[in-house]
Motif scaffolding. Structure first.
Motif, PDB file in Angstrom:
ATOM      1  N   SER A   1       0.758  -1.162  -0.115  1.00  0.00           N
ATOM      2  CA  SER A   1      -0.039  -0.061  -0.100  1.00  0.00           C
ATOM      3  C   SER A   1       0.838   1.298  -0.032  1.00  0.00           C
ATOM      4  O   SER A   1       0.360   2.206  -0.774  1.00  0.00           O
ATOM      5  N   GLU A   2       1.893   1.147   0.681  1.00  0.00           N
ATOM      6  CA  GLU A   2       2.948   2.465   0.631  1.00  0.00           C
ATOM      7  C   GLU A   2       3.396   2.445  -0.558  1.00  0.00           C
ATOM      8  O   GLU A   2       3.546   3.545  -1.137  1.00  0.00           O
ATOM      9  N   LEU A   3       3.972   1.631  -1.348  1.00  0.00           N
ATOM     10  CA  LEU A   3       4.505   1.607  -2.432  1.00  0.00           C
ATOM     11  C   LEU A   3       3.329   2.206  -3.600  1.00  0.00           C
ATOM     12  O   LEU A   3       3.903   3.004  -4.306  1.00  0.00           O
ATOM     13  N   GLU A   4       2.071   1.739  -3.473  1.00  0.00           N
ATOM     14  CA  GLU A   4       1.051   2.350  -4.304  1.00  0.00           C
ATOM     15  C   GLU A   4       0.871   3.762  -4.251  1.00  0.00           C
ATOM     16  O   GLU A   4       0.817   4.499  -5.020  1.00  0.00           O
ATOM     17  N   ARG A   5       1.122   4.302  -2.824  1.00  0.00           N
ATOM     18  CA  ARG A   5       1.143   5.775  -2.637  1.00  0.00           C
ATOM     19  C   ARG A   5       2.124   6.667  -3.423  1.00  0.00           C
ATOM     20  O   ARG A   5       2.204   7.810  -3.547  1.00  0.00           O
ATOM     21  N   GLN A   6       3.087   5.912  -3.654  1.00  0.00           N
ATOM     22  CA  GLN A   6       4.517   6.512  -4.113  1.00  0.00           C
ATOM     23  C   GLN A   6       4.276   6.665  -5.857  1.00  0.00           C
ATOM     24  O   GLN A   6       5.012   7.346  -6.375  1.00  0.00           O
ATOM     25  N   GLY A   7       3.144   6.034  -6.333  1.00  0.00           N
ATOM     26  CA  GLY A   7       2.903   6.344  -7.801  1.00  0.00           C
ATOM     27  C   GLY A   7       3.614   5.420  -8.829  1.00  0.00           C
ATOM     28  O   GLY A   7       4.132   4.103  -8.248  1.00  0.00           O
ATOM     29  N   GLN A   8       3.724   5.789  -9.834  1.00  0.00           N
ATOM     30  CA  GLN A   8       4.220   5.158 -10.894  1.00  0.00           C
ATOM     31  C   GLN A   8       5.822   4.807 -10.774  1.00  0.00           C
ATOM     32  O   GLN A   8       6.287   3.749 -11.141  1.00  0.00           O
ATOM     33  N   ALA A   9       6.429   5.601  -9.748  1.00  0.00           N
ATOM     34  CA  ALA A   9       7.739   5.398  -9.663  1.00  0.00           C
ATOM     35  C   ALA A   9       8.214   3.842  -8.742  1.00  0.00           C
ATOM     36  O   ALA A   9       9.266   3.298  -8.862  1.00  0.00           O
ATOM     37  N   SER A  10       7.235   3.502  -8.382  1.00  0.00           N
ATOM     38  CA  SER A  10       7.232   2.094  -7.605  1.00  0.00           C
ATOM     39  C   SER A  10       6.629   0.775  -8.273  1.00  0.00           C
ATOM     40  O   SER A  10       6.540  -0.277  -7.517  1.00  0.00           O
TER      41      SER A  10
ATOM     42  N   GLY B   1       7.921  -1.117 -10.259  1.00  0.00           N
ATOM     43  CA  GLY B   1       9.041  -2.291 -10.200  1.00  0.00           C
ATOM     44  C   GLY B   1       9.118  -2.938  -8.905  1.00  0.00           C
ATOM     45  O   GLY B   1       9.084  -4.010  -8.564  1.00  0.00           O
ATOM     46  N   ALA B   2       8.749  -1.957  -7.868  1.00  0.00           N
ATOM     47  CA  ALA B   2       8.703  -2.615  -6.444  1.00  0.00           C
ATOM     48  C   ALA B   2       7.626  -3.399  -6.273  1.00  0.00           C
ATOM     49  O   ALA B   2       7.732  -4.318  -5.461  1.00  0.00           O
ATOM     50  N   ARG B   3       6.593  -2.695  -6.762  1.00  0.00           N
ATOM     51  CA  ARG B   3       5.423  -3.460  -6.329  1.00  0.00           C
ATOM     52  C   ARG B   3       5.327  -4.897  -7.171  1.00  0.00           C
ATOM     53  O   ARG B   3       4.966  -5.837  -6.484  1.00  0.00           O
ATOM     54  N   TYR B   4       5.683  -4.913  -8.328  1.00  0.00           N
ATOM     55  CA  TYR B   4       5.990  -6.034  -9.297  1.00  0.00           C
ATOM     56  C   TYR B   4       6.790  -7.053  -8.282  1.00  0.00           C
ATOM     57  O   TYR B   4       6.276  -8.226  -8.225  1.00  0.00           O
ATOM     58  N   ALA B   5       7.912  -6.615  -7.855  1.00  0.00           N
ATOM     59  CA  ALA B   5       8.976  -7.623  -7.217  1.00  0.00           C
ATOM     60  C   ALA B   5       8.144  -8.202  -5.755  1.00  0.00           C
ATOM     61  O   ALA B   5       8.396  -9.411  -5.315  1.00  0.00           O
ATOM     62  N   LEU B   6       7.333  -7.157  -5.143  1.00  0.00           N
ATOM     63  CA  LEU B   6       6.669  -7.694  -3.815  1.00  0.00           C
ATOM     64  C   LEU B   6       5.648  -8.938  -4.162  1.00  0.00           C
ATOM     65  O   LEU B   6       5.632  -9.913  -3.523  1.00  0.00           O
ATOM     66  N   LEU B   7       4.853  -8.630  -4.995  1.00  0.00           N
ATOM     67  CA  LEU B   7       3.907  -9.288  -5.824  1.00  0.00           C
ATOM     68  C   LEU B   7       4.515 -10.596  -6.401  1.00  0.00           C
ATOM     69  O   LEU B   7       4.138 -11.788  -5.902  1.00  0.00           O
ATOM     70  N   GLU B   8       5.747 -10.427  -6.982  1.00  0.00           N
ATOM     71  CA  GLU B   8       6.131 -11.896  -7.607  1.00  0.00           C
ATOM     72  C   GLU B   8       6.723 -12.597  -6.335  1.00  0.00           C
ATOM     73  O   GLU B   8       6.662 -14.002  -6.533  1.00  0.00           O
ATOM     74  N   ARG B   9       7.411 -11.988  -5.373  1.00  0.00           N
ATOM     75  CA  ARG B   9       7.931 -12.843  -4.319  1.00  0.00           C
ATOM     76  C   ARG B   9       6.813 -13.509  -3.768  1.00  0.00           C
ATOM     77  O   ARG B   9       7.008 -14.676  -3.362  1.00  0.00           O
ATOM     78  N   HIS B  10       5.634 -12.785  -3.530  1.00  0.00           N
ATOM     79  CA  HIS B  10       4.498 -13.472  -2.593  1.00  0.00           C
ATOM     80  C   HIS B  10       4.069 -14.737  -3.495  1.00  0.00           C
ATOM     81  O   HIS B  10       3.725 -15.754  -3.167  1.00  0.00           O
ATOM     82  N   ARG B  11       4.007 -14.430  -4.966  1.00  0.00           N
ATOM     83  CA  ARG B  11       3.579 -15.341  -5.940  1.00  0.00           C
ATOM     84  C   ARG B  11       4.501 -16.772  -5.564  1.00  0.00           C
ATOM     85  O   ARG B  11       3.994 -17.926  -5.802  1.00  0.00           O
TER      86      ARG B  11
END
Length: 133
Positions: A71-80, A82-92
């Motif tokens: 959620s914090e990454l989402e608040r950072q907007g488009q710059a995040s 890659g980080a959102r992708y990485a977090l979800l990919e790790r969880h996956r």
């Protein structure tokens, strides 16, 4: 005008409790929702979609701390992105590993079920043979 839902209806539509909706908002998983003129929470379709996504993450075992990080990454907007992708990919990947482990457990359990079914069948056949002798 966007359709909005009072908290009871939002809870029903999203499949979570009123307590969960308030908790998600309080800890920052949900952005503060709109309010009616009398101060009651009003949830939009977008809010409900967000709750469904959070519910899915939770049901797949994602800890609240990771959900908050996302959620914090989402608040950072488009710059995040890659980080959102990485977090979800790790969880996956973690989820896939857990599913593979559960599949191994299920296979072992299936073997035991077959074993005891075979024993039961043999016992019945032996009993039938004794009764007919």
């Amino acid at each position: 005008m966007t359709e909005s839902y009072p908290i009871q209806e939002a809870a029903r539509l999203s499949g979570v409790t009123v307590h969960t909706l308030r908790y998600y908002e309080r800890v920052g998983l949900l952005a503060p929702v709109g309010r009616s003129g009398s101060g009651y929470r009003l949830y939009t379709g977008g809010d409900l979609g967000r709750v469904r996504f959070l519910t899915m993450l939770r049901r797949t075992g994602m800890p609240i701390a990771q959900m908050l990080a996302f959620s914090e990454l989402e608040r950072q907007g488009q710059a995040s992105f890659g980080a959102r992708y990485a977090l979800l990919e790790r969880h996956r990947a973690e989820l896939m590993a857990r599913m593979a482990e559960l599949q191994r457990h299920l296979s072992y359990l299936d073997e035991k079920v077959r074993y005891y079914w075979d024993l039961e069948q043999r016992q019945r056949e032996a009993g039938d043979n004794r009764a007919s002798a």
